[in-house]
Design a protein around this motif. Structure first.
Motif, PDB file in Angstrom:
ATOM      1  N   ARG A 156      33.094  50.947 -14.630  1.00 39.69           N
ATOM      2  CA  ARG A 156      32.308  50.903 -15.813  1.00 39.69           C
ATOM      3  C   ARG A 156      30.678  50.800 -15.393  1.00 39.69           C
ATOM      4  O   ARG A 156      30.035  51.617 -15.989  1.00 39.69           O
ATOM      5  CB  ARG A 156      32.444  49.525 -16.546  1.00 39.69           C
ATOM      6  CG  ARG A 156      31.809  49.377 -17.792  1.00 39.69           C
ATOM      7  CD  ARG A 156      31.863  47.877 -18.194  1.00 39.69           C
ATOM      8  NE  ARG A 156      31.108  46.976 -17.249  1.00 39.69           N
ATOM      9  CZ  ARG A 156      29.769  46.848 -17.281  1.00 39.69           C
ATOM     10  NH1 ARG A 156      28.796  47.846 -18.022  1.00 39.69           N
ATOM     11  NH2 ARG A 156      29.270  45.973 -16.386  1.00 39.69           N
ATOM     12  N   VAL A 157      30.481  50.099 -14.314  1.00 38.94           N
ATOM     13  CA  VAL A 157      29.036  50.360 -13.717  1.00 38.94           C
ATOM     14  C   VAL A 157      28.742  51.773 -13.389  1.00 38.94           C
ATOM     15  O   VAL A 157      27.355  51.962 -13.943  1.00 38.94           O
ATOM     16  CB  VAL A 157      28.847  49.442 -12.795  1.00 38.94           C
ATOM     17  CG1 VAL A 157      27.519  49.540 -11.868  1.00 38.94           C
ATOM     18  CG2 VAL A 157      28.994  47.790 -13.166  1.00 38.94           C
ATOM     19  N   ALA A 158      29.532  52.473 -12.793  1.00 36.52           N
ATOM     20  CA  ALA A 158      29.065  53.838 -12.446  1.00 36.52           C
ATOM     21  C   ALA A 158      28.829  54.588 -13.862  1.00 36.52           C
ATOM     22  O   ALA A 158      27.858  55.469 -13.850  1.00 36.52           O
ATOM     23  CB  ALA A 158      29.994  54.541 -11.522  1.00 36.52           C
ATOM     24  N   LYS A 159      29.623  54.649 -14.567  1.00 37.35           N
ATOM     25  CA  LYS A 159      29.557  55.482 -16.031  1.00 37.35           C
ATOM     26  C   LYS A 159      28.308  54.906 -16.583  1.00 37.35           C
ATOM     27  O   LYS A 159      27.846  55.781 -17.407  1.00 37.35           O
ATOM     28  CB  LYS A 159      30.966  55.157 -16.651  1.00 37.35           C
ATOM     29  CG  LYS A 159      32.214  55.797 -16.476  1.00 37.35           C
ATOM     30  CD  LYS A 159      33.331  55.583 -17.249  1.00 37.35           C
ATOM     31  CE  LYS A 159      34.306  56.259 -16.897  1.00 37.35           C
ATOM     32  NZ  LYS A 159      35.615  56.093 -17.836  1.00 37.35           N
ATOM     33  N   SER A 160      27.855  53.722 -16.382  1.00 39.72           N
ATOM     34  CA  SER A 160      26.494  53.390 -17.365  1.00 39.72           C
ATOM     35  C   SER A 160      25.498  53.998 -16.808  1.00 39.72           C
ATOM     36  O   SER A 160      24.474  53.801 -17.434  1.00 39.72           O
ATOM     37  CB  SER A 160      26.315  51.796 -17.366  1.00 39.72           C
ATOM     38  OG  SER A 160      26.370  51.307 -16.198  1.00 39.72           O
ATOM     39  N   VAL A 161      25.512  54.562 -15.568  1.00 40.48           N
ATOM     40  CA  VAL A 161      24.024  55.000 -14.833  1.00 40.48           C
ATOM     41  C   VAL A 161      23.803  56.426 -15.581  1.00 40.48           C
ATOM     42  O   VAL A 161      24.763  57.079 -15.862  1.00 40.48           O
ATOM     43  CB  VAL A 161      24.343  55.363 -13.359  1.00 40.48           C
ATOM     44  CG1 VAL A 161      23.066  56.138 -12.745  1.00 40.48           C
ATOM     45  CG2 VAL A 161      24.570  53.794 -12.957  1.00 40.48           C
ATOM     46  N   LYS A 162      22.682  56.624 -16.107  1.00 40.51           N
ATOM     47  CA  LYS A 162      22.206  57.813 -16.673  1.00 40.51           C
ATOM     48  C   LYS A 162      22.367  59.070 -15.815  1.00 40.51           C
ATOM     49  O   LYS A 162      22.028  58.799 -14.548  1.00 40.51           O
ATOM     50  CB  LYS A 162      20.473  57.623 -16.876  1.00 40.51           C
ATOM     51  CG  LYS A 162      20.067  58.799 -17.749  1.00 40.51           C
ATOM     52  CD  LYS A 162      18.739  58.667 -17.892  1.00 40.51           C
ATOM     53  CE  LYS A 162      18.101  59.678 -18.605  1.00 40.51           C
ATOM     54  NZ  LYS A 162      16.483  59.613 -19.069  1.00 40.51           N
ATOM     55  N   GLY A 163      22.742  60.067 -16.274  1.00 38.77           N
ATOM     56  CA  GLY A 163      23.241  61.134 -15.587  1.00 38.77           C
ATOM     57  C   GLY A 163      24.673  61.369 -15.145  1.00 38.77           C
ATOM     58  O   GLY A 163      24.749  62.618 -14.480  1.00 38.77           O
ATOM     59  N   VAL A 164      25.569  60.345 -15.013  1.00 44.26           N
ATOM     60  CA  VAL A 164      26.658  60.272 -14.658  1.00 44.26           C
ATOM     61  C   VAL A 164      27.592  61.133 -15.634  1.00 44.26           C
ATOM     62  O   VAL A 164      27.739  60.810 -16.769  1.00 44.26           O
ATOM     63  CB  VAL A 164      27.254  59.159 -14.301  1.00 44.26           C
ATOM     64  CG1 VAL A 164      28.678  59.147 -14.288  1.00 44.26           C
ATOM     65  CG2 VAL A 164      26.557  58.214 -13.400  1.00 44.26           C
ATOM     66  N   LYS A 165      28.331  62.221 -15.285  1.00 48.93           N
ATOM     67  CA  LYS A 165      28.946  62.995 -16.210  1.00 48.93           C
ATOM     68  C   LYS A 165      30.470  62.594 -16.098  1.00 48.93           C
ATOM     69  O   LYS A 165      31.150  62.798 -17.141  1.00 48.93           O
ATOM     70  CB  LYS A 165      28.936  64.657 -15.493  1.00 48.93           C
ATOM     71  CG  LYS A 165      27.604  65.183 -15.720  1.00 48.93           C
ATOM     72  CD  LYS A 165      27.467  66.414 -15.113  1.00 48.93           C
ATOM     73  CE  LYS A 165      26.319  67.104 -15.168  1.00 48.93           C
ATOM     74  NZ  LYS A 165      26.148  68.489 -14.700  1.00 48.93           N
ATOM     75  N   GLY A 166      30.893  61.733 -14.855  1.00 48.42           N
ATOM     76  CA  GLY A 166      32.248  61.436 -14.999  1.00 48.42           C
ATOM     77  C   GLY A 166      32.366  60.600 -13.835  1.00 48.42           C
ATOM     78  O   GLY A 166      31.489  60.444 -12.716  1.00 48.42           O
ATOM     79  N   VAL A 167      33.522  59.803 -13.604  1.00 50.44           N
ATOM     80  CA  VAL A 167      33.724  59.073 -12.220  1.00 50.44           C
ATOM     81  C   VAL A 167      34.992  59.203 -11.966  1.00 50.44           C
ATOM     82  O   VAL A 167      35.912  59.203 -12.587  1.00 50.44           O
ATOM     83  CB  VAL A 167      33.494  57.490 -12.629  1.00 50.44           C
ATOM     84  CG1 VAL A 167      33.715  56.250 -11.570  1.00 50.44           C
ATOM     85  CG2 VAL A 167      32.033  57.157 -13.312  1.00 50.44           C
ATOM     86  N   ASP A 168      35.306  59.448 -10.587  1.00 52.22           N
ATOM     87  CA  ASP A 168      36.505  59.593  -9.919  1.00 52.22           C
ATOM     88  C   ASP A 168      36.742  58.278  -9.195  1.00 52.22           C
ATOM     89  O   ASP A 168      36.182  58.451  -7.994  1.00 52.22           O
ATOM     90  CB  ASP A 168      36.672  60.824  -9.180  1.00 52.22           C
ATOM     91  CG  ASP A 168      37.950  60.830  -8.437  1.00 52.22           C
ATOM     92  OD1 ASP A 168      38.810  60.206  -8.505  1.00 52.22           O
ATOM     93  OD2 ASP A 168      38.027  61.759  -7.361  1.00 52.22           O
ATOM     94  N   ALA A 169      37.652  57.480  -9.605  1.00 50.94           N
ATOM     95  CA  ALA A 169      38.074  56.279  -8.609  1.00 50.94           C
ATOM     96  C   ALA A 169      39.335  56.475  -7.915  1.00 50.94           C
ATOM     97  O   ALA A 169      39.866  55.395  -7.616  1.00 50.94           O
ATOM     98  CB  ALA A 169      37.901  54.964 -10.039  1.00 50.94           C
ATOM     99  N   SER A 170      39.709  57.510  -7.904  1.00 51.24           N
ATOM    100  CA  SER A 170      41.293  57.710  -7.204  1.00 51.24           C
ATOM    101  C   SER A 170      41.131  57.300  -5.653  1.00 51.24           C
ATOM    102  O   SER A 170      42.195  56.798  -5.011  1.00 51.24           O
ATOM    103  CB  SER A 170      41.723  59.286  -7.241  1.00 51.24           C
ATOM    104  OG  SER A 170      40.654  59.935  -6.537  1.00 51.24           O
TER     105      SER A 170
END
Length: 124
Positions: A100-114
């Motif tokens: 959630r925190v990573a997704k909230s950062v401006k410019g982030v297109k996606g998050v891979d938490a695998s």
């Protein structure tokens, strides 16, 4: 007493932000220096690398100021705006919060938490 605590947190957050800012930028410079003599495997431009370095730094600093995510246990890398998280977290809730925190950062297109695993000793 409350003001001193707030000042300490603010100074700590500023220090972490500054420290995290230097690491990715030096990595970008090292990558560019290494690419001068050889064929580069990525077609990512310097501005793109700088944007990715900024995103990585911002995500790390957000983790550093978050009580819900233990920043020292989570590694962050960014390529073309996609943030990859790896390491070990204490609970499934902490993993969700990290995403959630990573997704909230401006410019982030996606998050891979695998690459982010929940500790086997987690009791949650």
């Amino acid at each position: 007493m409350r003001n001193q605590s707030m000042i300490r947190r603010t100074v700590l957050a500023a220090g972490l932000t500054a420290a995290f800012a230097l690491i990715p930028l030096s990595q970008v410079a090292a990558q560019d220096a290494g690419a001068n003599g050889s064929m580069q495997s990525s077609n990512q431009t310097v501005p793109d690398k700088a944007a990715d370095a900024w995103i990585t730094t911002k995500v790390k600093s957000e983790f550093g100021t978050s009580k819900a995510v233990k920043a020292t246990d989570v590694s962050v890398t960014t390529v073309d705006g996609t943030v990859s998280l790896s390491g070990t977290v204490g609970s499934a809730q902490e993993k969700l919060e990290a995403v959630r925190v990573a997704k909230s950062v401006k410019g982030v297109k996606g998050v891979d938490a695998s690459g982010l695993t929940v500790s086997a000793s987690a009791t949650h």
